[in-house]
Design a protein around this motif. Structure first.
Motif, PDB file in Angstrom:
ATOM      1  N   LEU A  58     -25.883  40.520   9.375  1.00  0.00           N
ATOM      2  CA  LEU A  58     -26.581  39.503   8.593  1.00  0.00           C
ATOM      3  C   LEU A  58     -25.601  38.678   7.759  1.00  0.00           C
ATOM      4  O   LEU A  58     -25.802  37.483   7.541  1.00  0.00           O
ATOM      5  CB  LEU A  58     -27.623  40.158   7.693  1.00  0.00           C
ATOM      6  CG  LEU A  58     -28.799  40.836   8.414  1.00  0.00           C
ATOM      7  CD1 LEU A  58     -29.691  41.569   7.407  1.00  0.00           C
ATOM      8  CD2 LEU A  58     -29.609  39.820   9.202  1.00  0.00           C
ATOM      9  N   TYR A  59     -24.538  39.314   7.292  1.00  0.00           N
ATOM     10  CA  TYR A  59     -23.518  38.594   6.532  1.00  0.00           C
ATOM     11  C   TYR A  59     -22.793  37.593   7.436  1.00  0.00           C
ATOM     12  O   TYR A  59     -22.501  36.456   7.021  1.00  0.00           O
ATOM     13  CB  TYR A  59     -22.509  39.590   5.950  1.00  0.00           C
ATOM     14  CG  TYR A  59     -21.298  38.930   5.323  1.00  0.00           C
ATOM     15  CD1 TYR A  59     -21.323  38.481   4.005  1.00  0.00           C
ATOM     16  CD2 TYR A  59     -20.128  38.758   6.057  1.00  0.00           C
ATOM     17  CE1 TYR A  59     -20.206  37.869   3.443  1.00  0.00           C
ATOM     18  CE2 TYR A  59     -19.011  38.152   5.499  1.00  0.00           C
ATOM     19  CZ  TYR A  59     -19.055  37.710   4.194  1.00  0.00           C
ATOM     20  OH  TYR A  59     -17.959  37.093   3.635  1.00  0.00           O
ATOM     21  N   THR A 101     -25.168  33.913   9.197  1.00  0.00           N
ATOM     22  CA  THR A 101     -25.938  33.179   8.192  1.00  0.00           C
ATOM     23  C   THR A 101     -26.784  32.117   8.898  1.00  0.00           C
ATOM     24  O   THR A 101     -26.531  31.787  10.062  1.00  0.00           O
ATOM     25  CB  THR A 101     -24.987  32.534   7.189  1.00  0.00           C
ATOM     26  OG1 THR A 101     -24.038  31.721   7.909  1.00  0.00           O
ATOM     27  CG2 THR A 101     -24.232  33.582   6.388  1.00  0.00           C
ATOM     28  N   ASP A 114     -26.822  28.915   8.828  1.00  0.00           N
ATOM     29  CA  ASP A 114     -26.099  27.768   9.382  1.00  0.00           C
ATOM     30  C   ASP A 114     -25.336  28.150  10.643  1.00  0.00           C
ATOM     31  O   ASP A 114     -25.258  27.356  11.596  1.00  0.00           O
ATOM     32  CB  ASP A 114     -25.141  27.190   8.336  1.00  0.00           C
ATOM     33  CG  ASP A 114     -24.140  28.212   7.822  1.00  0.00           C
ATOM     34  OD1 ASP A 114     -24.481  29.410   7.824  1.00  0.00           O
ATOM     35  OD2 ASP A 114     -23.018  27.821   7.445  1.00  0.00           O
ATOM     36  N   LYS A 169     -17.050  27.028  11.541  1.00  0.00           N
ATOM     37  CA  LYS A 169     -17.861  28.092  10.949  1.00  0.00           C
ATOM     38  C   LYS A 169     -17.181  29.452  11.046  1.00  0.00           C
ATOM     39  O   LYS A 169     -17.467  30.348  10.245  1.00  0.00           O
ATOM     40  CB  LYS A 169     -19.234  28.152  11.624  1.00  0.00           C
ATOM     41  CG  LYS A 169     -20.103  26.919  11.378  1.00  0.00           C
ATOM     42  CD  LYS A 169     -20.409  26.758   9.903  1.00  0.00           C
ATOM     43  CE  LYS A 169     -21.287  25.553   9.628  1.00  0.00           C
ATOM     44  NZ  LYS A 169     -21.555  25.362   8.186  1.00  0.00           N
ATOM     45  N   GLN A 186     -15.474  31.257   8.038  1.00  0.00           N
ATOM     46  CA  GLN A 186     -16.240  32.063   7.077  1.00  0.00           C
ATOM     47  C   GLN A 186     -16.082  33.553   7.358  1.00  0.00           C
ATOM     48  O   GLN A 186     -16.135  34.372   6.449  1.00  0.00           O
ATOM     49  CB  GLN A 186     -17.718  31.687   7.141  1.00  0.00           C
ATOM     50  CG  GLN A 186     -18.019  30.226   6.837  1.00  0.00           C
ATOM     51  CD  GLN A 186     -19.506  29.926   6.970  1.00  0.00           C
ATOM     52  OE1 GLN A 186     -20.343  30.811   6.907  1.00  0.00           O
ATOM     53  NE2 GLN A 186     -19.837  28.649   7.166  1.00  0.00           N
ATOM     54  N   TRP A 231     -14.750  38.625   5.809  1.00  0.00           N
ATOM     55  CA  TRP A 231     -15.473  39.891   5.983  1.00  0.00           C
ATOM     56  C   TRP A 231     -14.518  41.077   5.949  1.00  0.00           C
ATOM     57  O   TRP A 231     -13.420  41.028   6.507  1.00  0.00           O
ATOM     58  CB  TRP A 231     -16.235  39.891   7.306  1.00  0.00           C
ATOM     59  CG  TRP A 231     -16.980  41.182   7.547  1.00  0.00           C
ATOM     60  CD1 TRP A 231     -18.224  41.515   7.103  1.00  0.00           C
ATOM     61  CD2 TRP A 231     -16.499  42.315   8.288  1.00  0.00           C
ATOM     62  NE1 TRP A 231     -18.555  42.782   7.504  1.00  0.00           N
ATOM     63  CE2 TRP A 231     -17.520  43.298   8.238  1.00  0.00           C
ATOM     64  CE3 TRP A 231     -15.324  42.606   8.969  1.00  0.00           C
ATOM     65  CZ2 TRP A 231     -17.393  44.527   8.856  1.00  0.00           C
ATOM     66  CZ3 TRP A 231     -15.188  43.843   9.586  1.00  0.00           C
ATOM     67  CH2 TRP A 231     -16.218  44.791   9.528  1.00  0.00           C
TER      68      TRP A 231
END
Length: 395
Positions: free
Chosen positions: A243-244, A247, A249, A299, A302, A306
């Protein structure tokens, strides 16, 4: 893939110089970058044996036809002799056609190499004609035998990206099957949990078209319309991490640009798969693939943030850092000869290192129950038919 290289598909379709194509192919073979038709002892032996067999069979056939023609010419006249020559003409024509097709196939491969190399250079990338057993961690690269990537187009800005076609063989004899895939491999900044997005739009009669099946207990449902386009599987216990990573987007990017592709994240790689060639001479295919990768690249940055908390106990790390800091003398009150540290401990040092704990590195395999049941019923019906049991009901 850099902004200084606008998309240029011209080399794929523009006229080429035949001499330049032949010279390029000769150079590739001389450098060992492509396999020659005579590149191995087995191939040479095969061609020699085929040539000898063709010579013997052809000579015998022509000798028989010549004898028939002479006999008919003496007994029945010229018309019968001409009629007897027809099979010979057909055989010679078939051999000539086969030779022409082989020559054209070889020339077509050389032109393909030349065009793809020009396309790669025009777009700031490099071209590799062949690469045996690439050894990438994706699921398709561990299947079967005779594994080979072909027509690889690679770039390394802003990150490593590889477009290629891939083949492997399973089975043997009459049951031998060659599996054909196209793939895009994108290098990530850090290793991530093993996640598979199985595109629902390309599934077959028996479900997923992917070569592996994963345990259904690892299936994770995401919000919105994402489940209409992809079935997401992640290791048990890594649902929050998925889920992290996905996202809203990022999910939108995958839906809008990659809904026709299967996706696998494994180690520090992102793979896009489809059962078709990706590296082709079709400008539209390249424009689509470039747009897909371009839409995802900005993207993917991002995901570099993590970290797998299972690799380290963050509170313990923080306690050690605090204890060390309390033992340091404060600036302005240092005893003679001591030096205070002029910087604070950065917060990043309290985070676990990049990597994935063992439970998250690979998904657990599952069993394709639908296919098992269907083929089991077919086998049962065949067995009953062989015993003649059905004859009791259909007389």
């Amino acid at each position: 893939m850099r902004t200084s290289y606008p998309f240029d598909a011209g080399p794929l379709v523009q006229p080429v110089d035949g001499r330049a194509v032949r010279e390029f192919a000769r150079r590739l073979r001389a450098e060992g970058r492509v396999t020659s038709m005579f590149g191995s002892p087995q191939a040479i032996i095969g061609f020699v044996v085929a040539g000898v067999v063709l010579l013997i069979v052809g000579s015998s056939f022509l000798s028989v036809i010549a004898g028939i023609v002479f006999a008919l010419a003496r007994s029945n006249g010229v018309a019968a002799a001409v009629a007897a020559l027809v099979p010979t003409v057909v055989v010679i024509g078939a051999i000539a056609l086969a030779v022409v097709l082989i020559i054209r196939a070889v020339q077509g491969s050389a032109e393909r190499w030349y065009r793809l190399d020009g396309f790669a250079r025009a777009n700031g990338m490099t071209y590799v004609p062949q690469f045996g057993s690439p050894g990438l961690p994706g699921m398709i690269f561990s299947q079967g035998r005779s594994r080979q990537s072909t027509d690889l187009v690679r770039g390394d800005r802003p990150r490593f990206v590889e477009f290629a076609n891939y083949r492997y063989v399973t089975g043997s004899g009459k049951n031998q099957t060659t599996h054909k895939w196209g793939y895009v491999a994108v290098k990530l900044d850090v290793p991530l949990p093993h996640i598979v997005l199985d595109a629902t739009g390309n599934n077959g009669l028996f479900g997923s078209n992917l070569p592996l099946t994963f345990d259904r207990d690892q299936r994770l449902s995401l919000e919105g319309d994402f489940d209409r386009y992809f079935s997401l599987s992640c290791p048990a216990g890594y649902e929050r991490d998925a889920l992290y990573l996905f996202t809203p987007d990022i999910m939108a990017r995958f839906i809008d640009n990659a809904a026709a592709l299967d996706v696998e994240i494994v180690d520090d790689w992102l793979f896009l798969y489809a059962k078709r060639d990706f590296s082709t001479l079709d400008p539209a295919t390249w424009a689509w693939l470039f747009s897909v990768v371009g839409a995802l690249l900005d993207k993917l940055a991002q995901w570099a943030r993590w970290r797998d908390e299972r690799l380290g106990d963050a509170p313990t790390h923080a306690a050690h850092a605090a204890a060390a800091a309390s033992a340091l003398p404060l600036s302005g009150s240092s005893p003679p000869g001591a030096t205070a540290v002029p910087f604070a401990v950065p917060a990043a040092s309290l985070r676990p290192p990049p990597g994935v704990a063992a439970p998250g590195r690979r998904l657990k395999r599952g069993v394709p129950w639908v296919a098992v049941v269907v083929f089991g019923l077919i086998g049962l019906f065949w067995l009953i038919a062989q015993t003649g049991f059905l004859g009791l009901f259909f007389r």
